[in-house]
Design an enzyme around this catalytic site. Structure first.
Site, PDB file in Angstrom:
ATOM      1  N   CYS A   8       0.704  -1.000   0.268  1.00  0.00           N
ATOM      2  CA  CYS A   8       0.131  -0.120  -0.073  1.00  0.00           C
ATOM      3  C   CYS A   8       0.904   0.938   0.032  1.00  0.00           C
ATOM      4  CB  CYS A   8      -1.269  -0.139   1.402  1.00  0.00           C
ATOM      5  SG  CYS A   8      -0.218   0.063   2.145  1.00  0.00           S
ATOM      6  N   ASN A  11       2.343   1.864   4.118  1.00  0.00           N
ATOM      7  CA  ASN A  11       2.191  -0.063   5.092  1.00  0.00           C
ATOM      8  C   ASN A  11       2.145   0.434   6.435  1.00  0.00           C
ATOM      9  OD1 ASN A  11       5.535  -1.609   5.437  1.00  0.00           O
ATOM     10  ND2 ASN A  11       3.524  -2.401   5.273  1.00  0.00           N
ATOM     11  N   CYS A  13      -1.034   0.314   7.637  1.00  0.00           N
ATOM     12  CA  CYS A  13      -2.856   0.713   7.741  1.00  0.00           C
ATOM     13  C   CYS A  13      -2.973  -0.909   6.828  1.00  0.00           C
ATOM     14  CB  CYS A  13      -3.919   1.920   7.269  1.00  0.00           C
ATOM     15  SG  CYS A  13      -3.578   3.207   8.235  1.00  0.00           S
ATOM     16  N   ARG A  14      -2.981  -0.957   5.772  1.00  0.00           N
ATOM     17  CA  ARG A  14      -3.979  -2.110   4.624  1.00  0.00           C
ATOM     18  C   ARG A  14      -3.499  -2.692   4.483  1.00  0.00           C
ATOM     19  NH1 ARG A  14      -5.186   2.380  -0.297  1.00  0.00           N
ATOM     20  NH2 ARG A  14      -3.546   2.713   0.363  1.00  0.00           N
ATOM     21  N   SER A  15      -2.072  -2.508   3.381  1.00  0.00           N
ATOM     22  CA  SER A  15      -1.261  -3.837   3.828  1.00  0.00           C
ATOM     23  C   SER A  15      -0.159  -5.207   5.201  1.00  0.00           C
ATOM     24  CB  SER A  15       0.128  -3.937   2.680  1.00  0.00           C
ATOM     25  OG  SER A  15       1.238  -2.466   3.513  1.00  0.00           O
ATOM     26  N   ASP A 126      -7.880   4.156   0.841  1.00  0.00           N
ATOM     27  CA  ASP A 126      -6.781   4.374   1.623  1.00  0.00           C
ATOM     28  C   ASP A 126      -7.627   4.318   3.062  1.00  0.00           C
ATOM     29  OD1 ASP A 126      -5.417   5.562   3.327  1.00  0.00           O
ATOM     30  OD2 ASP A 126      -4.800   6.955   1.727  1.00  0.00           O
TER      31      ASP A 126
HETATM   32  P1  4NP Z   1      -1.923   2.433   3.851  1.00  0.00           P
HETATM   33  O1  4NP Z   1      -2.964   3.936   5.009  1.00  0.00           O
HETATM   34  O2  4NP Z   1      -1.360   3.100   2.603  1.00  0.00           O
HETATM   35  O3  4NP Z   1      -3.053   2.130   4.042  1.00  0.00           O
HETATM   36  O4  4NP Z   1      -1.087   2.684   5.208  1.00  0.00           O
HETATM   37  C1  4NP Z   1      -1.459   5.410   5.005  1.00  0.00           C
HETATM   38  C2  4NP Z   1      -0.693   5.168   5.782  1.00  0.00           C
HETATM   39  C3  4NP Z   1      -0.318   7.208   5.918  1.00  0.00           C
HETATM   40  C4  4NP Z   1      -0.127   7.385   4.703  1.00  0.00           C
HETATM   41  C5  4NP Z   1      -0.823   7.385   3.935  1.00  0.00           C
HETATM   42  C6  4NP Z   1      -2.055   6.213   3.663  1.00  0.00           C
HETATM   43  N1  4NP Z   1       0.017   8.943   4.959  1.00  0.00           N
HETATM   44  O5  4NP Z   1      -0.237  10.333   3.592  1.00  0.00           O
HETATM   45  O6  4NP Z   1       0.861   9.161   5.854  1.00  0.00           O
END
Ligand code: 4NP
Length: 161
Positions: A8, A11, A13-15, A126
């Site tokens: 993602c 790294n 949340c989703r992944s 997201d």
């Molecule tokens: P992820 O979510 O890609 O599912 O881990 C996010 C985590 C952090 C950010 C964006 C999405 N960020 O902008 O810091």
């Protein structure tokens, strides 16, 4: 040993949640020795960090074990992982460019929701700026897509427990 990388943006949340869902499914199937899962981000925003606390809460709720520190996708990932699965269109495009730049133009990148016929082309949204319900939603999306992915891999590679 089949190696699977979930990717993602951050790294956190989703992944990492996808990795935890996958690990639980292979444990339930008695197939832990046949797989190795990991996760990574396309960005360098959260290198070395634990998953988001909302990811950890969601994992606890569904009895998933999360043990991960944020890391960025690396050149060797394209060499080492059999399956690289992007959470959304943006991650997919980034990975598609990186594989060329890193010298693995033949590597196939998968989109998570393509494993569910009815959601082909859609993103795992997201959840970073969402609330608890956003994490609830991605958990259910991941659970369904990963179930199909695992079944497909078992058939493709003729795996047995
Ligand atoms: P992820 O979510 O890609 O599912 O881990 C996010 C985590 C952090 C950010 C964006 C999405 N960020 O902008 O810091």
């Amino acid at each position: 040993m089949i190696k699977v990388l979930f990717v993602c943006l951050g790294n956190i949340c989703r992944s990492p949640l996808a990795e935890a869902v996958f690990n639980k499914k292979i444990a339930l199937a008695g197939m832990q020795s046949q797989f190795k899962a990991d996760s990574a981000g396309t960005s360098d925003f959260h290198i070395g960090e634990l998953p988001d606390e909302r990811t950890i809460s969601c994992a606890k709720k569904y009895n998933l074990t999360i043990k991960h520190r944020g890391r960025q996708v690396h050149r060797t990932d394209f060499r080492d992982f059999h399956y690289i699965i992007a959470m959304d269109d943006s991650n997919f495009r980034n990975l598609d460019q990186l594989k060329d730049r890193f010298g693995f133009p033949e590597k196939e990148i998968h989109l998570m929701r393509d494993f569910v016929e009815e959601t082909k082309g859609l993103s795992v949204p997201d959840p970073y700026y969402g609330g608890e319900e956003a994490f609830e939603e991605i958990y259910h999306i991941l659970d369904g897509a990963i179930e199909n992915f695992l079944n497909r891999v078992i058939v493709t590679h003729q795996l047995y427990a």
